[in-house]
Design a protein around this motif. Structure first.
Motif, mmCIF file in Angstrom:
data_model
loop_
_atom_site.group_PDB
_atom_site.id
_atom_site.type_symbol
_atom_site.label_atom_id
_atom_site.label_comp_id
_atom_site.label_asym_id
_atom_site.label_seq_id
_atom_site.Cartn_x
_atom_site.Cartn_y
_atom_site.Cartn_z
ATOM 1 N N LEU A 97 49.752 48.067 57.380
ATOM 2 C CA LEU A 97 51.359 47.654 57.603
ATOM 3 C C LEU A 97 51.061 46.343 57.220
ATOM 4 C CD1 LEU A 97 53.685 48.524 57.544
ATOM 5 C CD2 LEU A 97 54.219 48.030 59.898
ATOM 6 N N GLY A 98 51.689 45.581 56.123
ATOM 7 C CA GLY A 98 51.486 44.270 55.762
ATOM 8 C C GLY A 98 50.478 43.847 55.210
ATOM 9 N N GLY A 99 49.519 45.232 54.572
ATOM 10 C CA GLY A 99 47.851 44.685 53.794
ATOM 11 C C GLY A 99 48.076 44.427 52.179
ATOM 12 N N ARG A 100 47.400 43.967 52.186
ATOM 13 C CA ARG A 100 47.664 43.397 50.566
ATOM 14 C C ARG A 100 46.147 44.340 49.156
ATOM 15 N NH1 ARG A 100 46.362 38.744 48.804
ATOM 16 N NH2 ARG A 100 47.405 38.541 46.999
ATOM 17 N N ASP A 101 47.182 44.856 48.737
ATOM 18 C CA ASP A 101 45.481 45.122 47.270
ATOM 19 C C ASP A 101 46.087 43.963 46.440
ATOM 20 O OD1 ASP A 101 45.475 47.124 49.108
ATOM 21 O OD2 ASP A 101 45.582 48.904 47.893
ATOM 22 N N VAL A 102 44.918 44.432 44.965
ATOM 23 C CA VAL A 102 44.699 43.079 44.096
ATOM 24 C C VAL A 102 43.952 44.193 43.457
ATOM 25 C CG1 VAL A 102 43.949 40.935 43.196
ATOM 26 C CG2 VAL A 102 45.074 40.792 45.856
ATOM 27 N N ALA A 103 44.445 44.746 42.392
ATOM 28 C CA ALA A 103 43.605 44.726 41.118
ATOM 29 C C ALA A 103 43.495 44.099 39.641
ATOM 30 C CB ALA A 103 43.749 46.570 41.753
ATOM 31 N N GLU A 104 42.561 42.985 39.245
ATOM 32 C CA GLU A 104 42.692 42.549 38.032
ATOM 33 C C GLU A 104 41.360 42.914 37.353
ATOM 34 O OE1 GLU A 104 44.618 38.158 37.816
ATOM 35 O OE2 GLU A 104 41.679 38.299 37.389
ATOM 36 N N GLY A 105 41.355 42.641 35.622
ATOM 37 C CA GLY A 105 40.701 42.959 34.942
ATOM 38 C C GLY A 105 41.761 42.705 33.851
ATOM 39 N N LYS A 106 40.099 42.775 32.609
ATOM 40 C CA LYS A 106 40.815 42.548 31.040
ATOM 41 C C LYS A 106 40.609 44.055 30.635
ATOM 42 C CE LYS A 106 40.288 39.647 27.271
ATOM 43 N NZ LYS A 106 40.670 40.081 26.369
ATOM 44 N N PHE A 107 41.549 44.020 29.760
ATOM 45 C CA PHE A 107 41.277 45.041 28.723
ATOM 46 C C PHE A 107 40.545 45.319 28.104
ATOM 47 C CE2 PHE A 107 44.948 46.759 30.793
ATOM 48 C CZ PHE A 107 44.560 47.937 31.197
ATOM 49 N N HIS A 108 38.834 45.785 27.509
ATOM 50 C CA HIS A 108 38.671 46.205 25.891
ATOM 51 C C HIS A 108 39.435 45.276 25.200
ATOM 52 C CE1 HIS A 108 35.498 46.780 28.120
ATOM 53 N NE2 HIS A 108 36.014 48.124 28.836
#
Length: 159
Positions: free
Chosen positions: A56-67
Motif C-alpha cells: 500500500l503506497g508502494g510504486r512501480d516503474v517500468a521504462e523501456g525503448k521500443f526497438h
C-alpha cells in the motif's frame, strides 16, 4: 506555433477466466520475479528502468525503448490492496518524456470452478496529442491479459 490542448476520457472493463487458482493469479501480480516473466513488452523493447514495490503506497516503474520506436514510461502507486481479492492503482504514462495519460486501474480476483475470474477495469484521461489513445490502451491491456494467460497455462495443457 500553438499547441492544442485537449483531454479525452476512456473507460473499459476486461474479464478473463484463467485455469489457475486465485493464489497463483495473485502471485503473478504480487511476486516480482513472476511479474517480470509475463508483464511488459518482452523482447519488443530495450528495458531501461524497473522498480517493483508491492505494498500500500508502494510504486512501480517500468521504462523501456521500443526497438525503432519511442521510450515508454509507466509509474504506478498502489492505493488499495486486499489480499487475493483486489488491487487498485493510479498510474501515469509518458511517451518520449511527454505526459500522455493518468489512469485508475482496478484488478479483481474471484475464485470460480476450475480457476479464477479476473477483471481489469480502467478509467483514464488522455492529454493533448494523445487524446485519441483510449482504444490503444485497451488493446495493450488485452495483450497483457493474453500474456498472463500464456504464463498461467501449463505448456502441456490443451488450452
Amino acid at each position: 506555433m500553438t499547441t492544442e490542448r485537449r483531454i479525452a476520457r476512456a473507460e473499459f472493463l476486461l474479464t478473463r477466466d484463467y485455469p489457475a487458482a486465485v493464489e497463483r493469479v495473485w502471485d503473478a501480480f504480487t511476486d516480482e520475479e513472476q511479474k517480470l516473466r509475463w508483464w511488459g513488452a518482452g523482447d519488443a523493447m530495450e528495458h531501461r528502468e524497473w522498480v517493483f514495490d508491492f505494498r500500500l503506497g508502494g510504486r512501480d516503474v517500468a521504462e523501456g525503448k521500443f526497438h525503432n520506436g519511442p521510450v515508454s514510461r509507466y509509474e504506478a502507486t498502489y492505493t488499495d490492496i486486499v489480499d487475493q481479492v483486489r488491487i487498485v492503482t493510479t498510474y501515469d504514462m509518458w511517451i518520449d518524456g511527454i505526459h500522455m495519460s493518468t489512469s485508475i486501474a482496478t484488478l479483481e480476483f474471484e475464485p470460480i470452478e476450475g480457476g479464477t475470474r479476473f477483471a481489469h477495469g480502467e478509467q483514464g484521461v488522455f492529454f493533448d496529442r494523445f487524446w485519441a489513445d483510449g482504444a490503444n490502451r485497451e488493446k495493450g491491456t488485452r495483450g497483457l491479459l493474453a500474456a498472463l494467460g500464456r504464463y498461467l497455462t501449463p505448456r502441456d495443457s490443451p488450452a
